[in-house]
Structure formats: structure tokens, C-alpha cells
Write a protein that holds these residues in place. Structure first.
Motif, short mmCIF file in Angstrom:
data_model
loop_
_atom_site.label_atom_id
_atom_site.label_comp_id
_atom_site.label_asym_id
_atom_site.label_seq_id
_atom_site.Cartn_x
_atom_site.Cartn_y
_atom_site.Cartn_z
N SER A 75 0.82 -1.20 0.00
CA SER A 75 0.00 0.00 0.00
C SER A 75 0.86 1.25 0.00
O SER A 75 1.99 1.24 0.46
N THR A 120 1.14 4.70 1.61
CA THR A 120 0.61 5.30 2.82
C THR A 120 1.56 6.39 3.31
O THR A 120 2.54 6.69 2.65
N SER A 138 4.43 10.45 1.64
CA SER A 138 3.85 9.18 1.22
C SER A 138 4.92 8.28 0.62
O SER A 138 5.87 8.75 0.00
N ASN A 172 4.33 0.99 2.10
CA ASN A 172 4.36 0.64 3.52
C ASN A 172 5.60 -0.18 3.89
O ASN A 172 6.14 -0.04 4.98
N TRP A 222 -1.96 4.60 8.81
CA TRP A 222 -2.59 3.62 7.92
C TRP A 222 -3.88 4.16 7.31
O TRP A 222 -4.46 3.52 6.44
N GLN A 278 -4.96 4.30 3.34
CA GLN A 278 -3.88 3.70 2.55
C GLN A 278 -4.43 3.20 1.22
O GLN A 278 -5.58 2.80 1.12
#
Lengths: 523, 300
Positions: free
Chosen positions: B72, B74, B173, B176, B194, B197
Motif C-alpha cells: 500500500s 501510505t 507518502s 508501507n 494507515w 492507505q
């Protein structure tokens, strides 16, 4: 002195006219020179010029359409991706429609299966379609298929089309021929054993929906007659052959004029669409128009690339000139040390030097830390020297500096110091001696350095990408993006072509104004 | 992707297997550059007998895609720069008053425009409808405009952890797994958000037109590498989730640190309270359009 030598042409020792002999000798020399460079020429031609030419040609794209065959050849999605550059949503229209086209065919397939299960098997179709007399139609279809995919037409298809069936069931014969060609050439399978695409059933349904064909089928007695007649007997159960409605069901964009207008605009073999895109225009069904303000980008980038390259060139001259002068005038020993200092970064990887500037220039970086420590700037107001055009200019000036210093140095080395002394002994001040005597002689070096630096700068990619942020990136960054990320190679090629043309134009202007003979790279 | 296309055009494919993101697999499949996969017959079934296509479920985003991991995009933030109130919502990105300082964002519109609309008050399930309109795109850019002067735009995901470690930015950003590595493996003072995300899939495609012997070898490898146990095993090295549902219970501890990996997965229920799943169809259609506007806006 004899009479002949006076009136006739002058002869060389072996009796050939001197002029011819001279021309021959010169020609031999030229051929020798050409032979000497021929390995290099061939290398450059093969590895460089031909790929570039093919890349440039890409900016004039090719388009096609014939849906089902296109789906199997995966051409429809390629066309969709191409048109998506012009109008959002076309790509998925083509992709989902391609999938649903199959569903439509399957409805018809089910109907024929219910009528006679033999109809959905390979041998029925092969028996029906195999024969003589349909060569022309088959060749037409082959032409359409080879337009779509870049495959070689093989001579042995293991299948010939029956002219009788082609006359009886024109749609189905075409669809089957498409499938058979595809199966034989692309998949390299045996045509007689496999069951055709669902699309062929849709085509057969279209044929059988015609009452004239229905009565012709009743009179038909060749292979597959029983199955066809069984299907005709059940014709009332057949799904309607309303293809317009099917397409409308799939997506109502298919019945909108806009989609077809777009297809028409880009329907020719060649399109100027990419070039127009590259100068912030676009081709629409109503003609060429400028892109909306919030989508204009490329002219601005071209502009910025040129202006920043000029700024970088000028700063290279300002910084490089004194260094080159020192190099040329210091005693050998210290000049050598200085030379190594110039060459060392020149030999270091470009990426390393750019990353080093990143460490130096960032807000928590070395330079800002020193400024804060010295009290030049407050801790909460650190200078922004990176991720903007300043960063690009600083880093690129440093990286390109050797390309300015080296030609300058080689020219200055040839200027005799006695000229300056002579000027001074005749009463010139330091400044006059430099400006009127020394500087004009170093101009060829400035010219050579400027061309090198400017042309290198205009195509720079890595440094602007790393330290350029948003207002310090060049057109080459967008070209790289379109080559490697958006896969819009046509647009990338168009941008590259324009950049090449601009550089050539500038070179021509430079030649007109400064004169290319005034450029010296050495001695 | 560009290389694969060039190889295909040159008729000399030197790659047997390519690691791509979900969106790229769709485009490669569209262009006929990737081979279509029959997941059930080519890949191993789950230990309990669930077929591969059911086990992978929605992660099979195109007919050519063999999913491998879920990752993701995030936001990470500097613990010592956010005071006593670490951000809990994605909208902290746009809150310059509460969290002054620079941010790092992707130089591509993906994720940025979704977050911008979400924080501009668009309900989550309407975001892509809004984004499909010209006004919606302008609205997203207008929201991003409010922080434009404070943003450093990254083009490689490794930049954000580096900028965070240098203290150049307060938040930014990235993927992850990069944040996990900076926090758990390198002990940087970084926290992780989170909220909202953006989930995405990464996996394999097989180039179209491989000769049979090479294809057989590749399929043999894929069958092994994407089975339930192998996908669970790779989670021991980085916090990317296995794409198979049947792998999730088998996720164990980190190979060196020995900490349990499950709580660091983007798909862990505690982390996945508010997620976007990348809308591939949408981005396949609108990517060029939105990107053109986004880049023009950046250049302004």
C-alpha cells in the motif's frame, strides 16, 4: 617546344591528359578516405541512425478496425490505448466490448447447439467450408489479418474456402475464413479439428436470418446440409440478429456520434495527432484546436529547457573562463595539479555528483547548516536551494563545467603571451590588453565550449530529475516519462523530433551569426 | 514495460518472467505483450483444495496477472516533529497549521488526487465518479494547491524514507514496506499512518511468445513460487501481504528481528479500517488525462 603541347591538352608522363589523371588521383584518394571511415560509418548507421529513424517514424501512427478479428489479434486494445491518449474512456470501451463480443457469439452458439449438437464441432464446419473457388475471398481476409498483425503469410494453410458456401453463407464464410487463417497461421493448429470462435456463430445467424438464404439452404445438398436445415427449422428460437442493439447494450458510446467521429479523425494511416499534442494542440472532429489552459505543458517545458540551458551555458563561461586562463598561464607544475582537479570530477559518475549536490543543497544539508552556524540565515528560514530551478542550474553548471574549461584551455594555450606583453609595452592598460588583444583570440574556445555545454544541457535528464523538483525539470524528463512509463512512444518521438529540430535550427543560427569556422576544440 | 515492448518488437525476448504492478499488467495484457494465464490449471491450489483463482480472488486484476503481494501507498511522519499529537487522519497532510513543514508526495497523480478529494469532503464511495469529471479533477488539484509550496515531489519511493531520516520533511507518502524497514530495521524516529492507505497488487507476468522449453521452466517456477506456503514465507522479509487468502494465517515472524509480521501487513484488520483499493479500470482510462493536467499544474 613542340606544337602539340601548345595547342592540345597538357599530357602527363603516360600520355593521359593531365586533368583526367589528376581527377583520377583525387577520386582514388576520396575512395581511400571513405574506405578508412567505412567501418565507423557502418557502425553508426546500423546502431544509431536506423533505430532513430524508425523511432521518428513512430510519431505518425497507424490505426485499424475490424472488431472480432481485432480482439483475437489483441489489436482492439492497442487501438483503445492509442485513442485513449485523445479521449479518456476509449481504452476501457474497447477492452470491455471485446470481452462482451464473445458473449453475444455464445448466445448464438447455444442456439445452434440446441438445433443440432454437431454444429458446434470442428468437422461440421470444416466439411461445410472446405472446397474450391473461394480463393479470392480467402486472400482478401488474409490481407486484412496481415494488416493487423505483423505475421508472415504461410503458403500452406491446410484449408481452402469453398466458393459455393461463400455464395450461400457470405457472412459465415468470411468469419470462418478469418478464424481459419488465424488458427493456421497464428496458433499453428489444425483447422479441420477445432471448433471456431463464437463470432462465427453470430455470422452464421446473420446469414440464416435472411429469408432468401433460408430457402437457399433448403435447396442446398452439400456437406453439413442436414445440420443447416435443422437450424433453419428452429429459426423461430434464434436470438434476434440486432447487432446495433447488442453494441448499444455493451456500451451506449458505440451509438454515439462522438466515438465514431474520433475514429474517423484518427482513421487514416498517418496522423498528425502526436505532433499536435507535443505543441499543446489537439486534433478533434472539428479540426485542430488548442488544448485547454490547464493541460498545456509542452511549450512551457520547451521554453524552460532552452532558457535554463542558456543560463547554464553563460554561468559555465563565467566560471570556466578564469580557470582556463589560470590553467593556460600557470607554470607547468601547478597547472598540472589544477588540471587534475578539473578532470577528477569529469571522470566521476554523473549520478554520484548529482547525489552529492543533493546532500549539499537540501534544507538540512551542509550549506544550509554552515549558513545557520555563521548566522547568515535563521534556523527556521533555511534557504531552498534544491527541488527547484536553482538546484538544477547549480548542479548542471558544475557537471558541465569541464566541457567549457577544456576547449577554452586548448585555445588559450595557443595564444602567445608575447601578444599581451606587446600590447602593454605599447601603452595599453591591463583591461584594454585583455579585452582588445587576448579576449578576441579566445572567442573560438568560448564558441566551442558553448556549443558543447548548450547541446549537452538541452538533453539532460538525470540531474533535473533528481534535483529539479517541479520547476527545474526539462523536456527530456517528459520524453523519458512517455517512453518508459505512459508508453506513449508516439508522443515521445514527436517531442524528441521537435527537440532535434530546435537544436538544428539553433546550430544553423549559430553558424550564421558566429560562423562554425570560428569554433576550435584544440590547437 | 517499455523494454518488454521493445523486446517484443525486436522479436527477441530475453526475459522469462517480469515483476509488474497490477496496472501495468492490464496494459501489457491489452497490448498482447503478456501471456494469458489460466490460473486454475497453471498454479497450485490452496492446501484445503480451494482453486487458485478463488484463493487469489480479486487480486487477479487481469487475465495475464499472477498476483504475488499486496502493498500500500501510505504516509509516514517524523515522530519528533509532530509534537504530542501524531496525525491520525490522512487529512493531516493538508493541515499546514497543525503540522507545519514540508511533505513528500508522489510526482504522479495516483493516491494524491484521491486523498485530496477525500479531504475536500467528497464521500469515499463517490470519489471516482467525481474524479471522472473535469470539474472533479480541478477540484482535486485545487485542494493540492493549498499545500503545493510545501511539497517535495518524489519519483522514487525510496526518497521519502530518506527525506524523513534527514528531517527534511515532516511527513510523506511512500510504500508501507519502505516505512516498515525504516522504522523496524533501521530504528528511525518515524511513525506510520494507515488511514486511507492505497492498496495495490504486485505480481508476475509471463511475456507472450516464449519458446516452449523456457515456458515450461517458468511455469514450473511460478507454480512453486506462488503456492500458499511460499507467499506466506516472503512476508518474513518485508511487510507486504501475501496475495492468497490461504497464506494469511501462515504469516510468521520477521526473519532477523523475530517480531510477528502480521500486525505490519496492510491487510491486517487493525490497519485496514479505511482503505482504498486501486481502481485499475478507472486509472487505465483516465491516467493519461489526469496525468496531463497534473503535470501541467505542477509546472505552473
Amino acid at each position: 617546344m613542340s606544337e602539340t603541347t601548345q595547342s592540345g591538352p597538357m599530357l602527363s608522363a603516360d600520355g593521359v591528359p593531365l586533368k583526367t589523371s589528376l581527377a583520377r588521383a583525387l577520386r582514388r584518394q576520396k575512395i581511400r578516405a571513405l574506405l578508412l571511415i567505412s567501418p565507423l560509418l557502418a557502425f553508426v548507421l546500423i546502431t544509431f541512425i536506423i533505430p532513430i529513424a524508425s523511432m521518428l517514424f513512430r510519431s505518425v501512427g497507424v490505426l485499424y478496425l475490424d472488431m472480432y478479428r481485432a480482439v483475437e489479434a489483441k489489436a482492439h486494445t492497442r487501438l483503445g490505448s492509442r485513442l485513449n491518449y485523445e479521449q479518456s474512456g476509449i481504452s476501457s470501451l474497447f477492452r470491455t466490448s471485446g470481452r462482451k463480443l464473445e458473449d453475444v457469439g455464445e448466445d448464438f452458439e447455444d442456439f445452434f447447439k440446441d438445433a443440432d449438437s454437431g454444429m458446434v464441432k470442428g468437422p461440421f464446419w470444416h466439411g461445410l467450408m472446405q472446397g474450391e473457388g473461394g480463393e479470392d475471398l480467402l486472400n482478401d481476409r488474409l490481407g486484412l489479418l496481415t494488416d493487423l498483425t505483423s505475421l508472415e503469410a504461410s503458403s500452406d494453410l491446410g484449408f481452402t474456402l469453398s466458393g459455393e458456401t461463400a455464395a450461400l453463407l457470405p457472412w459465415a464464410a468470411r468469419a470462418y475464413a478469418d478464424w481459419a487463417l488465424f488458427t493456421a497461421i497464428v496458433d499453428e493448429d489444425d483447422v479441420s479439428k477445432k471448433k471456431p470462435w463464437a463470432g462465427v456463430y453470430a455470422a452464421l445467424a446473420l446469414d440464416l436470418a435472411d429469408p432468401a438464404t433460408q430457402s437457399a439452404v433448403a435447396a442446398y445438398s452439400g456437406s453439413g446440409a442436414a445440420e443447416l436445415q435443422a437450424a433453419v427449422a428452429n429459426i423461430a428460437d434464434m436470438p434476434a440478429t440486432e447487432f446495433r442493439a447488442y453494441f448499444e447494450d455493451i456500451d451506449d458510446k458505440w451509438v454515439s456520434g462522438e466515438t465514431w467521429a474520433l475514429l474517423k479523425v484518427f482513421g487514416s494511416q498517418y496522423t498528425s495527432g502526436y505532433f499536435l499534442n507535443a505543441v499543446d494542440m489537439k486534433l478533434t472532429p472539428d479540426g485542430i484546436e488548442q488544448r485547454p489552459d490547464n493541460e498545456r505543458l509542452y511549450l512551457k517545458l520547451f521554453n524552460r529547457t532552452l532558457i535554463m540551458s542558456m543560463i547554464i551555458t553563460v554561468s559555465c563561461i563565467l566560471l570556466g573562463y578564469p580557470v582556463a586562463w589560470l590553467l593556460a598561464n600557470l607554470p607547468m607544475r601547478s597547472a598540472n595539479v589544477l588540471m587534475i582537479l578539473v578532470l577528477l570530477p569529469f571522470w566521476t559518475s554523473l549520478l554520484v555528483r548529482t547525489s552529492a549536490w543533493k546532500v549539499l543543497l537540501q534544507q538540512q544539508g551542509v550549506i544550509n547548516d554552515i549558513f545557520v552556524w555563521l548566522g547568515f540565515v535563521a534556523d527556521d528560514a533555511r534557504l531552498v536551494m534544491m527541488n527547484n530551478s536553482t538546484g538544477t542550474i547549480i548542479a548542471m553548471t558544475h557537471i558541465l563545467l569541464p566541457f567549457m574549461i577544456l576547449p577554452l584551455y586548448s585555445v588559450m594555450k595557443t595564444i602567445p603571451p608575447s601578444y599581451l606583453r606587446a600590447a602593454k609595452s605599447l601603452g595599453a592598460t591591463n583591461w584594454t590588453a585583455f579585452w582588445r588583444v587576448y579576449f578576441p583570440q579566445s572567442v573560438p574556445g568560448i564558441g566551442a565550449g558553448s556549443i558543447l555545454v548548450f547541446i549537452l544541457a538541452i538533453g539532460y535528464y538525470i540531474t533535473p530529475e533528481i534535483v529539479g523538483g517541479t520547476d527545474g525539470v526539462f523536456i527530456s524528463n517528459r520524453i523519458a516519462y512517455h517512453i518508459s512509463s505512459s508508453l506513449n512512444w508516439g508522443l515521445a518521438a514527436a517531442l524528441g523530433t521537435i527537440l532535434l529540430a530546435v537544436v538544428m535550427l539553433l546550430y544553423w543560427l549559430y553558424d550564421r551569426i558566429v560562423g562554425i569556422d570560428n569554433v576550435k576544440l584544440g590547437g | 514495460m517499455a523494454k518488454l515492448r521493445a523486446m517484443n518488437e525486436a522479436g527477441n525476448i530475453t526475459w522469462d518472467l517480469v515483476d509488474v504492478e497490477g496496472a501495468d499488467s492490464i496494459r501489457l495484457c491489452d497490448e498482447g505483450l503478456a501471456m494469458e494465464i489460466d490460473h486454475d490449471s497453471m498454479l497450485a491450489a490452496a492446501p484445503d483444495g480451494t482453486s487458485a483463482s478463488d484463493d487469489f480472488g480479486d487480486s487477479i486484476v487481469s487475465d495475464c496477472f499472477i498476483p504475488q503481494i499486496v502493498f500500500s501507498t501510505t504516509v509516514g511522519y517524523r515522530l519528533d516533529m509532530v509534537g504530542d499529537t501524531p496525525p491520525t487522519s490522512i487529512c493531516s497532510l493538508f493541515d499546514l497549521d497543525a503540522y507545519p513543514g514540508k511533505r513528500a508526495l508522489n510526482k504522479r497523480p495516483l493516491a494524491n488526487v484521491e486523498w485530496a478529494l477525500l479531504c475536500d469532503g467528497v464521500p469515499k464511495d463517490e470519489i471516482y465518479d467525481v474524479l471522472a469529471t473535469s470539474e472533479g479533477q480541478d477540484r482535486a488539484l485545487a485542494k493540492l494547491d493549498t499545500i503545493k509550496d510545501s511539497v517535495i515531489w518524489w519519483s522514487a519511493a525510496a526518497e521519502t524514507p530518506q527525506l524523513l531520516a534527514d528531517g527534511e520533511i515532516v511527513m510523506g507518502s511512500t510504500y508501507n514496506g519502505r516505512l516498515f524497514s525504516a522504522i523496524a530495521e533501521q530504528n528511525q524516529p518515524i511513525g506510520m499512518l494507515w488511514d486511507a492507505q492505497m492498496l495495490d497488487f504486485d505480481g508476475w507476468i509471463v511475456p507472450a511468445g516464449l519458446p516452449e522449453d523456457r515456458l515450461a521452466r517458468v511455469m514450473d517456477f511460478l507454480n512453486f513460487a506462488t503456492d500458499t506456503q511460499r507467499l506466506a514465507d516472503q512476508a518474513a522479509y518485508i511487510s507486504y501481504g501475501p496475495a492468497r487468502a490461504s497464506s494469511a494465517p501462515l504469516v510468521g515472524n520477521h526473519a532477523e528481528l523475530g517480531i510477528p509480521m502480521a500486525p505490519h501487513m496492510p491487510t491486517d484488520p487493525a490497519n485496514a479500517q479505511n482503505v482504498f483499493v486501486t481502481q485499475y479500470e478507472f486509472w487505465a482510462d483516465y491516467r493519461d488525462d489526469i496525468d496531463a493536467k497534473f503535470q501541467a499544474w505542477l509546472a505552473k
